[in-house]
Enzyme design. Structure first.
Site, short mmCIF file in Angstrom:
data_model
loop_
_atom_site.label_atom_id
_atom_site.label_comp_id
_atom_site.label_asym_id
_atom_site.label_seq_id
_atom_site.Cartn_x
_atom_site.Cartn_y
_atom_site.Cartn_z
N ASP A 96 28.95 34.09 32.61
CA ASP A 96 30.34 33.01 32.07
C ASP A 96 31.31 32.77 32.96
O ASP A 96 31.81 31.67 32.63
CB ASP A 96 30.71 33.95 30.85
CG ASP A 96 31.80 35.15 31.77
OD1 ASP A 96 31.12 36.01 32.09
OD2 ASP A 96 33.04 35.01 31.37
N ASP A 99 31.94 36.35 37.69
CA ASP A 99 30.87 37.60 37.85
C ASP A 99 29.63 37.36 37.36
O ASP A 99 29.06 36.30 37.22
CB ASP A 99 31.65 38.83 37.39
CG ASP A 99 31.80 38.72 35.93
OD1 ASP A 99 31.07 37.77 35.15
OD2 ASP A 99 32.91 39.12 35.16
N TYR A 247 36.29 40.27 26.49
CA TYR A 247 36.24 39.29 25.57
C TYR A 247 36.39 40.18 24.34
O TYR A 247 35.47 39.92 23.30
CB TYR A 247 34.83 38.47 25.81
CG TYR A 247 34.82 37.56 26.65
CD1 TYR A 247 35.48 36.36 26.81
CD2 TYR A 247 34.14 37.91 27.90
CE1 TYR A 247 35.49 35.62 27.83
CE2 TYR A 247 34.05 37.07 29.07
CZ TYR A 247 34.76 35.91 29.14
OH TYR A 247 34.77 35.14 30.17
N GLU A 487 39.46 30.97 38.69
CA GLU A 487 38.03 31.53 38.33
C GLU A 487 37.83 30.43 37.29
O GLU A 487 38.33 29.92 36.71
CB GLU A 487 38.06 32.85 37.56
CG GLU A 487 36.62 33.30 37.11
CD GLU A 487 36.71 34.58 36.81
OE1 GLU A 487 35.75 35.18 36.77
OE2 GLU A 487 37.82 35.03 36.41
#
Length: 510
Positions: A96, A99, A247, A487
């Site tokens: 996503d 990572d 999440y 990120e």
């Protein structure tokens, strides 16, 4: 002197006139919501270049076995035994963000938004349409695997806490590839509703080009939505230790049930879903006043999507959704009654410090999409007596995208690889570590942190990645450790694909 033409010249002239007529007789001509909105003036930005790169980014996020036409070539195969922990095939899909975990909730939302981008603006994409469809299919192939067993969805591969304790390339991963699922006993109506939305939206994308695949997606979407609706509960209850705080489903699951039903209504035209929306809409929060649209909260997206059924298809029973959609739009208009949105001094919509750019891209997409619906219906937004035109919505969206591409106090593009100045030290394992081609030997879990802490630019350019962006005072430190601002994420890029397509088209770049 009279004009005389030879028979051959007449044939050529007739052919030219016919060709001209055919060019005008394009599928957008009839009630074309794009027709009158070309901006002949010079565009400061190369939206087409940004569009190409925004789609290419997804290739850098791929998990699984990479194809021979892979364009981000510093990546290699990874996660080839994903799913083995539960004896299922979960190879593929997307990481996503920066990572190496595959989180099903944001992956499904990414898929829905990439699909919506193609559904609304794919007719303008020209050569990028194929790339956009490949980006969607990489996700849907995975979502089909994750939903292969009835009343079960495999919603995560990888243990985030253990993954985050290492800084390693996906190709080197040696942290546990644990598999987590929802089922009847541990439901997750949020992730299931979003997965149903993704499959339904994607079925529309492939309806003409691959009818068999499209039908498979639609059938699976129907089954997954039944599961989401029948076994209700947020997935963060049963999987709290695994999915939180990464999440967590903060907004509950009601929004995903409404959103999933809205997409199934659009994809299947089955009256069951319209009835479901009419009966359950209010209970599921159709009129709630919130103006954040992202991987967690879908209320606003559902309102805009359902407003189309009223505005364009004249479905009177969904009249209220025009008002609900207007309320969201009014909240964004600086100086309008009910305006509540915050902007940085440089003009960027600012929702929160962590990955703010996701709200900039999702909101820009909704503004352009709603402007398209309003134009089709010859309607405007009503903000407490103030009329707001579709043109105004397009202007606001363009300003946000332009800020992202470099029209900001730092003159910094927040898309990697676009423009003369862009972030050099993004929070992304694969981008920040030497590539397998340049460093074939494995880089161990903790050894990678030497690269993470380095001030050197990332050796591998993750072309098209859009990162979290500046703070509320337009500042951006470009520090790799600063995941809030540095990120990238798939769900930041997905709605931007649609917005960039519209802008590239409207400035004659496509």
């Amino acid at each position: 002197m009279g004009l005389s033409l030879s028979p051959l010249a007449l044939i050529v002239l007739l052919a030219c006139l016919t060709a001209l007529h055919q060019c005008n007789g394009n599928p957008f001509r009839r009630n074309n919501p794009f027709r009158h909105h070309h901006h002949p003036r010079f565009a400061k930005h190369n939206y087409r270049d940004a569009l190409t790169k925004s789609i290419m980014f997804f290739e850098g996020q791929r998990s699984g076995r990479l194809p021979s036409n892979q364009r981000i070539t510093w990546r290699r195969d990874s996660g080839l035994s994903d799913g083995a922990a539960m004896h299922v095939d979960l190879v593929g899909g997307y990481y996503d963000a920066g990572d190496n975990v595959k989180f099903g909730f944001p992956m499904a939302f990414t898929t829905t938004m990439l699909s919506w981008s193609v559904i609304e603006f794919g007719g303008l994409m020209k050569g990028e349409l194929q790339n956009a469809k490949q980006a969607i299919r990489w996700a849907t192939d995975y979502l089909l695997k994750a939903t292969a067993h009835p009343d079960t969805i495999y919603v995560q591969v990888g243990d985030a806490k253990q993954d985050h304790s290492c800084w390693e390339r996906p190709e080197d991963m040696d942290t546990p590839r644990s598999v987590f699922k929802i089922d009847k006993n541990s439901p997750g109506s949020d992730v299931a509703g979003e997965t149903a939305a993704a499959l339904a939206a994607a079925s529309l994308v492939f309806r003409r080009s691959d009818p068999t695949y499209s039908k498979l997606l639609a059938r699976r979407a129907i089954r997954v939505f039944q599961f989401a609706d029948k076994y209700r509960g947020p997935y963060s209850n049963g999987l709290k230790k695994v999915v939180c705080p990464f999440y967590c489903s903060y907004s509950g699951y009601q929004d995903e049930l409404l959103w999933g039903a809205a997409w199934l209504h659009r994809a299947t035209r089955n009256p069951t879903y319209l009835n479901y929306i009419q009966v359950n809409g209010q209970i599921l929060g159709a009129a709630e006043f919130d103006n954040t649209f992202g991987w967690d909260n879908k209320h606003v997206g559902a309102r805009i999507l359902l407003s189309k059924a009223f505005l364009v298809q004249r479905l009177k029973s969904l009249h209220d959704y025009k008002g609900h959609a207007d309320n969201f739009i009014c909240s964004l208009i600086p100086g309008a009654p009910f305006s509540s949105a915050q902007y940085t001094p440089g003009g960027l919509l600012f929702k929160m410090s962590d990955s703010n750019m996701q709200y900039v891209t999702s909101t820009s997409f909704l503004l352009l999409t709603y402007a398209k619906y309003l134009t089709s219906a010859h309607q405007v937004v009503n903000c407490g007596g103030t009329r707001v035109t579709p043109k105004r919505l397009r202007t606001i969206a363009k300003k946000q995208v332009d800020y992202l591409l470099g029209d900001n106090p730092l003159k910094m593009s927040y898309m990697v690889g676009y423009g003369p100045r862009y972030p050099q030290r993004i929070h992304h394992r694969g981008s920040s570590l030497p590539s397998v081609a340049n460093h074939p030997a494995k880089i161990q879990c903790s050894a990678g942190f030497n690269f993470m802490k380095s001030q050197s630019p990332n050796p591998n350019i993750l072309v098209g990645a859009v990162i979290g962006g500046p703070d509320q005072k337009d500042r951006f430190p470009d520090q790799r450790s600063d995941y809030e601002q540095s990120e990238p994420a798939t769900y930041i890029n997905a709605p931007l694909v649609g917005a960039l397509t519209y802008l590239a088209h409207s400035f004659g770049q496509l």
